[in-house]
Design a protein around this motif. Structure first.
Motif, PDB file in Angstrom:
ATOM      1  N   LEU A  92       5.709  -6.948   1.682  1.00  0.00           N
ATOM      2  CA  LEU A  92       5.549  -6.460   3.039  1.00  0.00           C
ATOM      3  C   LEU A  92       4.166  -6.875   3.515  1.00  0.00           C
ATOM      4  O   LEU A  92       3.165  -6.557   2.870  1.00  0.00           O
ATOM      5  CB  LEU A  92       5.677  -4.935   3.093  1.00  0.00           C
ATOM      6  CG  LEU A  92       5.241  -4.269   4.406  1.00  0.00           C
ATOM      7  CD1 LEU A  92       6.098  -4.740   5.578  1.00  0.00           C
ATOM      8  CD2 LEU A  92       5.274  -2.749   4.264  1.00  0.00           C
ATOM      9  N   CYS A 133      -3.355   0.859   4.172  1.00  0.00           N
ATOM     10  CA  CYS A 133      -2.719   0.121   3.074  1.00  0.00           C
ATOM     11  C   CYS A 133      -2.283   1.074   1.974  1.00  0.00           C
ATOM     12  O   CYS A 133      -1.153   1.000   1.482  1.00  0.00           O
ATOM     13  CB  CYS A 133      -3.685  -0.931   2.527  1.00  0.00           C
ATOM     14  SG  CYS A 133      -2.960  -2.002   1.271  1.00  0.00           S
ATOM     15  N   ASN A 154      -2.037  -5.808   3.813  1.00  0.00           N
ATOM     16  CA  ASN A 154      -2.626  -5.526   5.116  1.00  0.00           C
ATOM     17  C   ASN A 154      -3.891  -6.385   5.254  1.00  0.00           C
ATOM     18  O   ASN A 154      -4.235  -7.118   4.329  1.00  0.00           O
ATOM     19  CB  ASN A 154      -2.930  -4.035   5.256  1.00  0.00           C
ATOM     20  CG  ASN A 154      -1.672  -3.183   5.249  1.00  0.00           C
ATOM     21  OD1 ASN A 154      -1.594  -2.195   4.545  1.00  0.00           O
ATOM     22  ND2 ASN A 154      -0.679  -3.562   6.022  1.00  0.00           N
ATOM     23  N   VAL A 205       5.310   0.370   6.896  1.00  0.00           N
ATOM     24  CA  VAL A 205       6.606   0.770   6.351  1.00  0.00           C
ATOM     25  C   VAL A 205       7.397   1.439   7.467  1.00  0.00           C
ATOM     26  O   VAL A 205       7.152   2.587   7.820  1.00  0.00           O
ATOM     27  CB  VAL A 205       6.442   1.709   5.152  1.00  0.00           C
ATOM     28  CG1 VAL A 205       7.817   2.200   4.675  1.00  0.00           C
ATOM     29  CG2 VAL A 205       5.720   0.998   4.016  1.00  0.00           C
ATOM     30  N   GLY A 211      -0.834  -2.496  -3.354  1.00  0.00           N
ATOM     31  CA  GLY A 211      -1.333  -2.850  -2.039  1.00  0.00           C
ATOM     32  C   GLY A 211      -2.627  -3.638  -2.109  1.00  0.00           C
ATOM     33  O   GLY A 211      -3.472  -3.383  -2.981  1.00  0.00           O
ATOM     34  N   VAL A 225       2.276  -4.957  -0.947  1.00  0.00           N
ATOM     35  CA  VAL A 225       1.947  -4.741   0.455  1.00  0.00           C
ATOM     36  C   VAL A 225       0.649  -5.475   0.764  1.00  0.00           C
ATOM     37  O   VAL A 225      -0.330  -5.354   0.012  1.00  0.00           O
ATOM     38  CB  VAL A 225       1.778  -3.241   0.763  1.00  0.00           C
ATOM     39  CG1 VAL A 225       1.350  -3.040   2.218  1.00  0.00           C
ATOM     40  CG2 VAL A 225       3.058  -2.477   0.461  1.00  0.00           C
ATOM     41  N   GLY A 266       1.999  -4.646   9.098  1.00  0.00           N
ATOM     42  CA  GLY A 266       2.458  -4.489   7.722  1.00  0.00           C
ATOM     43  C   GLY A 266       2.768  -3.041   7.416  1.00  0.00           C
ATOM     44  O   GLY A 266       2.398  -2.497   6.371  1.00  0.00           O
ATOM     45  N   GLN A 290       0.849   2.944   3.027  1.00  0.00           N
ATOM     46  CA  GLN A 290       2.109   2.195   2.962  1.00  0.00           C
ATOM     47  C   GLN A 290       2.635   2.159   1.530  1.00  0.00           C
ATOM     48  O   GLN A 290       3.844   2.279   1.290  1.00  0.00           O
ATOM     49  CB  GLN A 290       1.922   0.756   3.480  1.00  0.00           C
ATOM     50  CG  GLN A 290       1.310   0.617   4.861  1.00  0.00           C
ATOM     51  CD  GLN A 290       1.776   1.632   5.865  1.00  0.00           C
ATOM     52  OE1 GLN A 290       2.969   1.757   6.150  1.00  0.00           O
ATOM     53  NE2 GLN A 290       0.826   2.372   6.439  1.00  0.00           N
TER      54      GLN A 290
END
Length: 207
Positions: A49, A162, A103, A79, A182, A101, A77, A165
């Motif tokens: 993501l 971040c 960011n 969720v 992340g 993830v 980015g 998420q």
């Protein structure tokens, strides 16, 4: 697992092994074309993501090539319901076993006040957002009692965002217990760092 079969075959065969070389390439092409039908996962069994920002070279910074991962990019980015939908499907049915993830600094989701964002969307909708379908295919899905500002999800602190998420994914009932990591991509340095780790600042401070 074979991939990258679009125009680049393996090394030329030795004498007496031409048929084996041809068979390998035919099989590799078939696997590439029928991945979903053959239940072949992406090569890294990875779901990523990331923000849609054009400055993030997602594949490069994660060391990925075509075929390695399922990559989902959206504003910030974040969720969202569609991230959960996509992640749940790849994790439950495509043998994906890890989530990353990404960011980034200077994110556009940090560059405007909530009221400006809401005002701009209201202007685009002709002044009323109450009857706007967030998903035109499923108009019965709506944001309920949440506000448009909450739906847009602007960000105050990219490191906190971040980490949030990652937590959302780790704790969602549709997401299996897989590693979720992340990172923050620094557009100013071109490198990833972990949320909360500001190496440039720390090495410039007296111990």
């Amino acid at each position: 697992m074979a991939h990258h079969t679009h125009g680049q075959d393996s090394e030329p065969p030795e004498a007496g092994h031409v048929h084996e070389w041809v068979d390998e390439n035919v099989d590799a092409r078939d696997d590439w074309a029928r991945r979903r039908r053959k239940d072949i996962p992406n090569d890294k069994q990875l779901f990523v993501l990331a923000c849609m920002d054009e400055r993030i070279p997602v594949e490069e910074v994660l060391g990925l090539e075509l075929g390695d991962a399922h990559i989902f990019r959206n504003a910030g980015g974040k969720v969202t319901d569609d991230v959960i939908r996509s992640a749940a499907l790849t994790l439950q049915f495509f043998d994906t076993a890890e989530i990353i993830v990404v960011n980034h600094t200077d994110c556009g989701m940090m560059s405007a006040a909530d009221e400006d964002i809401v005002g701009g969307l209201e202007a685009a909708a002709g002044g009323d957002l109450d009857d706007v379908d967030l998903d035109p295919a499923l108009p019965e899905l709506n944001i309920g009692d949440a506000s448009i500002a909450e739906w847009v999800r602007m960000t105050d602190d990219i490191d906190e965002a971040c980490a949030a998420q990652v937590s959302y994914l780790e704790n969602h009932p549709l997401i299996p217990d897989v590693p979720v990591t992340g990172y923050v991509y620094e557009v100013e340095s071109g490198h990833l760092r972990r949320p909360g780790e500001h190496v440039g600042e720390e090495i410039s401070e007296r111990v």
